[in-house]
Design an enzyme around this catalytic site. Structure first.
Site, PDB file in Angstrom:
ATOM      1  N   GLY A   8      82.959  66.564  30.134  1.00  0.00           N
ATOM      2  CA  GLY A   8      83.295  65.152  29.363  1.00  0.00           C
ATOM      3  C   GLY A   8      83.823  65.540  27.861  1.00  0.00           C
ATOM      4  N   THR A  10      86.976  65.494  26.800  1.00  0.00           N
ATOM      5  CA  THR A  10      88.013  64.756  26.610  1.00  0.00           C
ATOM      6  C   THR A  10      87.409  63.363  25.909  1.00  0.00           C
ATOM      7  OG1 THR A  10      88.265  63.878  28.841  1.00  0.00           O
ATOM      8  CG2 THR A  10      89.789  65.518  28.105  1.00  0.00           C
ATOM      9  N   ASP A  13      82.376  61.953  22.296  1.00  0.00           N
ATOM     10  CA  ASP A  13      81.504  63.050  22.091  1.00  0.00           C
ATOM     11  C   ASP A  13      81.869  64.497  22.260  1.00  0.00           C
ATOM     12  OD1 ASP A  13      80.082  60.678  21.477  1.00  0.00           O
ATOM     13  OD2 ASP A  13      78.320  61.344  22.780  1.00  0.00           O
ATOM     14  N   LEU A  78      78.376  65.405  29.205  1.00  0.00           N
ATOM     15  CA  LEU A  78      78.873  64.371  28.542  1.00  0.00           C
ATOM     16  C   LEU A  78      79.444  63.367  29.327  1.00  0.00           C
ATOM     17  CD1 LEU A  78      79.765  65.626  25.185  1.00  0.00           C
ATOM     18  CD2 LEU A  78      77.507  65.224  25.965  1.00  0.00           C
ATOM     19  N   ALA A  80      80.769  60.803  32.214  1.00  0.00           N
ATOM     20  CA  ALA A  80      80.122  59.685  32.779  1.00  0.00           C
ATOM     21  C   ALA A  80      81.157  58.618  32.922  1.00  0.00           C
ATOM     22  CB  ALA A  80      78.836  58.978  31.872  1.00  0.00           C
ATOM     23  N   THR A 125      70.325  57.501  27.463  1.00  0.00           N
ATOM     24  CA  THR A 125      70.799  56.501  26.620  1.00  0.00           C
ATOM     25  C   THR A 125      69.812  55.527  26.291  1.00  0.00           C
ATOM     26  OG1 THR A 125      72.283  54.822  26.963  1.00  0.00           O
ATOM     27  CG2 THR A 125      71.957  55.595  28.711  1.00  0.00           C
ATOM     28  N   GLU A 127      70.227  52.644  26.744  1.00  0.00           N
ATOM     29  CA  GLU A 127      70.343  51.478  27.914  1.00  0.00           C
ATOM     30  C   GLU A 127      69.187  51.853  28.734  1.00  0.00           C
ATOM     31  OE1 GLU A 127      72.951  49.087  28.417  1.00  0.00           O
ATOM     32  OE2 GLU A 127      73.014  49.302  26.407  1.00  0.00           O
ATOM     33  N   TYR A 155      75.048  50.705  35.129  1.00  0.00           N
ATOM     34  CA  TYR A 155      75.164  52.148  34.333  1.00  0.00           C
ATOM     35  C   TYR A 155      73.962  52.525  33.926  1.00  0.00           C
ATOM     36  CZ  TYR A 155      75.680  54.585  29.928  1.00  0.00           C
ATOM     37  OH  TYR A 155      75.659  55.687  28.991  1.00  0.00           O
ATOM     38  N   LYS A 159      71.958  56.241  34.867  1.00  0.00           N
ATOM     39  CA  LYS A 159      71.463  56.917  33.619  1.00  0.00           C
ATOM     40  C   LYS A 159      69.922  57.248  33.854  1.00  0.00           C
ATOM     41  CE  LYS A 159      74.983  58.166  30.889  1.00  0.00           C
ATOM     42  NZ  LYS A 159      75.371  59.375  30.530  1.00  0.00           N
TER      43      LYS A 159
HETATM   44  P1  NDP Z   1      83.528  58.596  26.872  1.00  0.00           P
HETATM   45  O1  NDP Z   1      83.660  57.443  27.852  1.00  0.00           O
HETATM   46  O2  NDP Z   1      84.133  58.625  25.523  1.00  0.00           O
HETATM   47  O3  NDP Z   1      83.763  60.211  27.599  1.00  0.00           O
HETATM   48  C1  NDP Z   1      83.517  60.048  28.975  1.00  0.00           C
HETATM   49  C2  NDP Z   1      83.787  61.420  29.194  1.00  0.00           C
HETATM   50  O4  NDP Z   1      83.639  61.814  30.721  1.00  0.00           O
HETATM   51  C3  NDP Z   1      85.486  61.586  29.247  1.00  0.00           C
HETATM   52  O5  NDP Z   1      85.792  62.907  29.028  1.00  0.00           O
HETATM   53  C4  NDP Z   1      85.938  61.398  30.777  1.00  0.00           C
HETATM   54  O6  NDP Z   1      86.998  62.047  31.141  1.00  0.00           O
HETATM   55  C5  NDP Z   1      84.687  62.128  31.334  1.00  0.00           C
HETATM   56  N1  NDP Z   1      84.696  61.700  32.802  1.00  0.00           N
HETATM   57  C6  NDP Z   1      84.327  60.550  33.381  1.00  0.00           C
HETATM   58  N2  NDP Z   1      84.429  60.864  34.684  1.00  0.00           N
HETATM   59  C7  NDP Z   1      84.257  62.068  35.055  1.00  0.00           C
HETATM   60  C8  NDP Z   1      84.179  62.644  36.136  1.00  0.00           C
HETATM   61  N3  NDP Z   1      84.185  62.067  37.583  1.00  0.00           N
HETATM   62  N4  NDP Z   1      84.416  64.082  36.238  1.00  0.00           N
HETATM   63  C9  NDP Z   1      84.468  64.726  35.086  1.00  0.00           C
HETATM   64  N5  NDP Z   1      84.524  64.096  33.744  1.00  0.00           N
HETATM   65  C10 NDP Z   1      84.318  62.600  34.093  1.00  0.00           C
HETATM   66  O7  NDP Z   1      81.833  58.768  26.593  1.00  0.00           O
HETATM   67  P2  NDP Z   1      81.258  58.937  25.066  1.00  0.00           P
HETATM   68  O8  NDP Z   1      81.785  60.335  24.442  1.00  0.00           O
HETATM   69  O9  NDP Z   1      81.275  57.969  24.059  1.00  0.00           O
HETATM   70  O10 NDP Z   1      79.685  59.443  25.742  1.00  0.00           O
HETATM   71  C11 NDP Z   1      79.252  60.710  26.077  1.00  0.00           C
HETATM   72  C12 NDP Z   1      78.227  60.732  26.822  1.00  0.00           C
HETATM   73  O11 NDP Z   1      77.282  60.008  26.372  1.00  0.00           O
HETATM   74  C13 NDP Z   1      78.307  59.782  28.274  1.00  0.00           C
HETATM   75  O12 NDP Z   1      77.676  60.240  29.450  1.00  0.00           O
HETATM   76  C14 NDP Z   1      77.625  58.433  27.671  1.00  0.00           C
HETATM   77  O13 NDP Z   1      77.211  57.691  29.006  1.00  0.00           O
HETATM   78  C15 NDP Z   1      76.629  58.919  26.979  1.00  0.00           C
HETATM   79  N6  NDP Z   1      76.239  57.906  25.967  1.00  0.00           N
HETATM   80  C16 NDP Z   1      77.022  57.481  25.094  1.00  0.00           C
HETATM   81  C17 NDP Z   1      76.646  56.588  24.106  1.00  0.00           C
HETATM   82  C18 NDP Z   1      77.614  56.267  22.657  1.00  0.00           C
HETATM   83  O14 NDP Z   1      77.193  55.474  22.148  1.00  0.00           O
HETATM   84  N7  NDP Z   1      78.751  56.779  22.839  1.00  0.00           N
HETATM   85  C19 NDP Z   1      75.291  56.554  23.708  1.00  0.00           C
HETATM   86  C20 NDP Z   1      74.316  57.084  24.784  1.00  0.00           C
HETATM   87  C21 NDP Z   1      74.665  57.839  25.806  1.00  0.00           C
HETATM   88  P3  NDP Z   1      88.326  61.148  31.100  1.00  0.00           P
HETATM   89  O15 NDP Z   1      88.875  61.508  29.612  1.00  0.00           O
HETATM   90  O16 NDP Z   1      89.258  62.027  32.082  1.00  0.00           O
HETATM   91  O17 NDP Z   1      88.221  59.791  31.333  1.00  0.00           O
HETATM   92  P1  GDR Z   2      77.068  49.407  25.004  1.00  0.00           P
HETATM   93  O1  GDR Z   2      78.264  49.093  24.162  1.00  0.00           O
HETATM   94  O2  GDR Z   2      77.173  48.219  26.058  1.00  0.00           O
HETATM   95  O3  GDR Z   2      75.909  48.901  24.080  1.00  0.00           O
HETATM   96  O4  GDR Z   2      76.868  50.763  25.410  1.00  0.00           O
HETATM   97  P2  GDR Z   2      79.413  48.104  24.042  1.00  0.00           P
HETATM   98  O5  GDR Z   2      80.096  48.521  22.662  1.00  0.00           O
HETATM   99  O6  GDR Z   2      80.382  48.212  25.074  1.00  0.00           O
HETATM  100  O7  GDR Z   2      78.816  46.685  23.744  1.00  0.00           O
HETATM  101  C1  GDR Z   2      77.759  46.526  22.751  1.00  0.00           C
HETATM  102  C2  GDR Z   2      77.293  44.926  22.665  1.00  0.00           C
HETATM  103  O8  GDR Z   2      78.533  44.416  22.563  1.00  0.00           O
HETATM  104  C3  GDR Z   2      78.630  42.991  23.071  1.00  0.00           C
HETATM  105  N1  GDR Z   2      79.910  42.556  23.289  1.00  0.00           N
HETATM  106  C4  GDR Z   2      81.135  43.283  23.814  1.00  0.00           C
HETATM  107  N2  GDR Z   2      81.232  44.448  24.157  1.00  0.00           N
HETATM  108  C5  GDR Z   2      82.321  44.790  24.525  1.00  0.00           C
HETATM  109  N3  GDR Z   2      82.521  46.087  25.300  1.00  0.00           N
HETATM  110  N4  GDR Z   2      83.546  44.200  24.680  1.00  0.00           N
HETATM  111  C6  GDR Z   2      83.296  43.006  24.018  1.00  0.00           C
HETATM  112  O9  GDR Z   2      84.571  42.231  23.954  1.00  0.00           O
HETATM  113  C7  GDR Z   2      82.164  42.238  23.548  1.00  0.00           C
HETATM  114  N5  GDR Z   2      81.761  41.322  23.015  1.00  0.00           N
HETATM  115  C8  GDR Z   2      80.315  41.426  22.968  1.00  0.00           C
HETATM  116  C9  GDR Z   2      78.167  43.587  24.385  1.00  0.00           C
HETATM  117  O10 GDR Z   2      77.755  42.616  25.393  1.00  0.00           O
HETATM  118  C10 GDR Z   2      76.997  44.643  24.023  1.00  0.00           C
HETATM  119  O11 GDR Z   2      75.781  43.571  23.715  1.00  0.00           O
HETATM  120  C11 GDR Z   2      77.368  51.858  24.914  1.00  0.00           C
HETATM  121  C12 GDR Z   2      78.129  52.823  25.859  1.00  0.00           C
HETATM  122  O12 GDR Z   2      78.581  53.822  25.019  1.00  0.00           O
HETATM  123  C13 GDR Z   2      77.014  53.328  26.782  1.00  0.00           C
HETATM  124  O13 GDR Z   2      77.649  54.445  27.221  1.00  0.00           O
HETATM  125  C14 GDR Z   2      75.826  54.028  25.827  1.00  0.00           C
HETATM  126  O14 GDR Z   2      74.991  54.239  26.720  1.00  0.00           O
HETATM  127  C15 GDR Z   2      75.238  52.958  25.069  1.00  0.00           C
HETATM  128  O15 GDR Z   2      76.207  52.231  24.185  1.00  0.00           O
HETATM  129  C16 GDR Z   2      74.116  53.423  24.201  1.00  0.00           C
END
Ligand code: NDP
Ligand code: GDR
Length: 405
Positions: A8, A10, A13, A78, A80, A125, A127, A155, A159
């Site tokens: 992950g 790219t 995180d 990372l 997902a 997470t 979530e 999701y 997780k």
């Molecule tokens: P992103 O969606 O930005 O990044 C996800 C990464 O996973 C990308 O590099 C993507 O690659 C890669 N990926 C997706 N599918 C596959 C696969 N089948 N095989 C290999 N790689 C894959 O997520 P974040 O960086 O925001 O989050 C990182 C991790 O932390 C995730 O697991 C997310 O669920 C978790 N998380 C994130 C939170 C947040 O607020 N950001 C909070 C809690 C948990 P590609 O670029 O090719 O799509």
């Molecule tokens: P979340 O993040 O679901 O908490 O998951 P997101 O920013 O998608 O949504 C946060 C809240 O905003 C509300 N919302 C919208 N959300 C999106 N995406 N687009 C909209 O237009 C919109 N309008 C309102 C949502 O309903 C929600 O309540 C993120 C991801 O990074 C997960 O991978 C990670 O695990 C959790 O944070 C912690």
């Protein structure tokens, strides 16, 4: 030199973690998927310092081979399908990647002759908590490592399976495997479909669009007129419609999230793997804000006090099940890891808006000129008329809605 392997890399995180580990002197290998477009934009500035290998966590054999060949000391997962909304429409894919992929990594480590020389981090997470929270004696809601899980989306279910699997491999096989229960963390590199970035990107586009209209028409007075779903720009003198811009479409604005900055959170991931014993940790700021409050912060950064005319509710963005309230208690991470977040909620929103105003300014907006009287107006934002009527564009440089140092 220590070796780290990041699945992950790219993503948001992955890019911050890679930077952080390079700074600590690690040799960093990142796994990227073969796709038809370039996905390495977030790591382009450090690409020459990284080893990149192709792979996909749903392919067990591939995962095993990557781990064998790179011989890492630390493995960070990372990867997902990380969009909660999307998980409702792509359930199987989400389970395959977000749960099944973790099995593949755990099994690859377990069967490796180097099993006990490797430490594993899993991106869990907030979530997982879903609808659940605990309360202090004063009735303040929070979630910590002991709060029961009640997932609200495919999701979160995926997780949760991964989270439990990590615990089972830790307890059952003695692996050094930890999960970070991370609350929402955002940044200038946040994916554009998550709510914070969607907001700040729209603000960046809007500010630059308005600047471009003023410049194009060399206007002294510009009126902003709001229809149900559009923002119209009219010449203040003649009333001629010059251009239009789609409103920001959002879903539920009342959910609470505990938002931090990704750069702070990747530090916590690394800290977990430096502990003698593996464990699970909540990583959060301890502060919770609604999406409305994020809108306040983002629009205030460009000196728009009331965003209500600029935003419309679109049911498309509502989810079948919602997580209403998240506020993490990071006490354990603070006392055991000595981890503290450094970037506040206000700073986070400001940085994201600043970034998006700057980067969107580098694009050339399509002004979508519209013929006069081709729409019905609903309301006129008089403050814009008065405020902007003071200026003479002939003598002034393009209007700056915000001044960033
Ligand atoms: P992103 O969606 O930005 O990044 C996800 C990464 O996973 C990308 O590099 C993507 O690659 C890669 N990926 C997706 N599918 C596959 C696969 N089948 N095989 C290999 N790689 C894959 O997520 P974040 O960086 O925001 O989050 C990182 C991790 O932390 C995730 O697991 C997310 O669920 C978790 N998380 C994130 C939170 C947040 O607020 N950001 C909070 C809690 C948990 P590609 O670029 O090719 O799509
Ligand atoms: P979340 O993040 O679901 O908490 O998951 P997101 O920013 O998608 O949504 C946060 C809240 O905003 C509300 N919302 C919208 N959300 C999106 N995406 N687009 C909209 O237009 C919109 N309008 C309102 C949502 O309903 C929600 O309540 C993120 C991801 O990074 C997960 O991978 C990670 O695990 C959790 O944070 C912690």
């Amino acid at each position: 030199m220590k070796k780290a392997l990041i699945f992950g890399i790219t993503g948001q995180d992955g890019s911050y973690l890679a930077e952080f580990l390079l700074g600590k002197g690690y040799e960093v290998t990142g796994v990227t998927r073969r796709v038809s477009i370039n996905t390495t934009e977030r790591i382009s500035h450090i690409l020459p310092k990284l080893n990149i290998v192709e792979g996909d966590i749903t392919d067990a054999f591939n995962v095993m081979r990557v781990i064998e060949e790179t011989e890492p000391d630390e493995v960070y997962n990372l990867a997902a399908q990380s969009h909660v909304g999307t998980s409702f429409s792509q359930t199987h894919l989400t389970l395959d990647v977000t749960a099944g992929g973790v099995w593949n990594i755990l099994e690859a480590i377990r069967h490796s002759p180097r099993c006990f020389d490797m430490r594993f981090y899993q991106a869990s997470t907030s979530e997982l908590f879903g609808k659940n929270y605990d309360e202090t004696e004063n009735g303040e809601k929070f979630q910590n490592e002991k709060t029961q899980f009640m997932p609200q989306s495919p999701y979160a279910v995926a997780k949760m399976a991964a989270h439990n699997m990590v615990r089972i491999y830790r307890e059952g096989y003695g692996m050094h495997a930890s999960s970070g229960i991370l609350f929402n963390h955002e940044s200038e590199r946040r994916g554009e479909h998550f709510v914070t970035r969607k907001i700040t990107k729209w603000v960046g586009e809007f500010v630059n669009f308005k600047r471009a209209v003023r410049k194009e028409y060399n206007l002294k007075i510009i009126e902003t007129v709001f229809t149900e779903d559009k923002i119209m720009f009219k010449c203040g003198n003649t009333g001629e419609v010059l251009s239009k811009f789609g409103k920001l479409r959002l879903g539920n604005l009342d959910a609470y999230r505990d938002w931090g900055h990704a750069a702070d959170y990747v530090r916590a991931m690394w800290m977990m793997l430096q502990q003698d014993s593996p464990d699970d940790y909540v990583i959060a700021t301890g502060e919770s804000h609604t999406i409305r409050e994020f809108l306040d912060a983002a629009f205030n950064a460009v000196e728009i006090e009331d965003w209500s005319d600029y935003v419309m509710i679109d049911p498309e963005f509502y989810r079948p099940a919602e997580v209403d309230y998240l506020r993490g208690c990071p006490r354990k991470a603070k006392s055991v890891l000595q981890w503290e977040p450094e970037i506040s909620f206000e700073e986070l929103a400001y940085r994201m808006v600043k970034h998006d105003v700057k980067t969107q300014g580098l694009q050339r907006p399509d002004l979508q000129k519209v013929p006069a009287n081709s729409f019905k107006t609903r309301q006129i934002h008089m403050s814009d008329v008065q405020e902007e009527g003071q200026e003479s564009m002939a003598q002034c440089p393009p209007h700056n809605e915000m001044e960033f140092g």
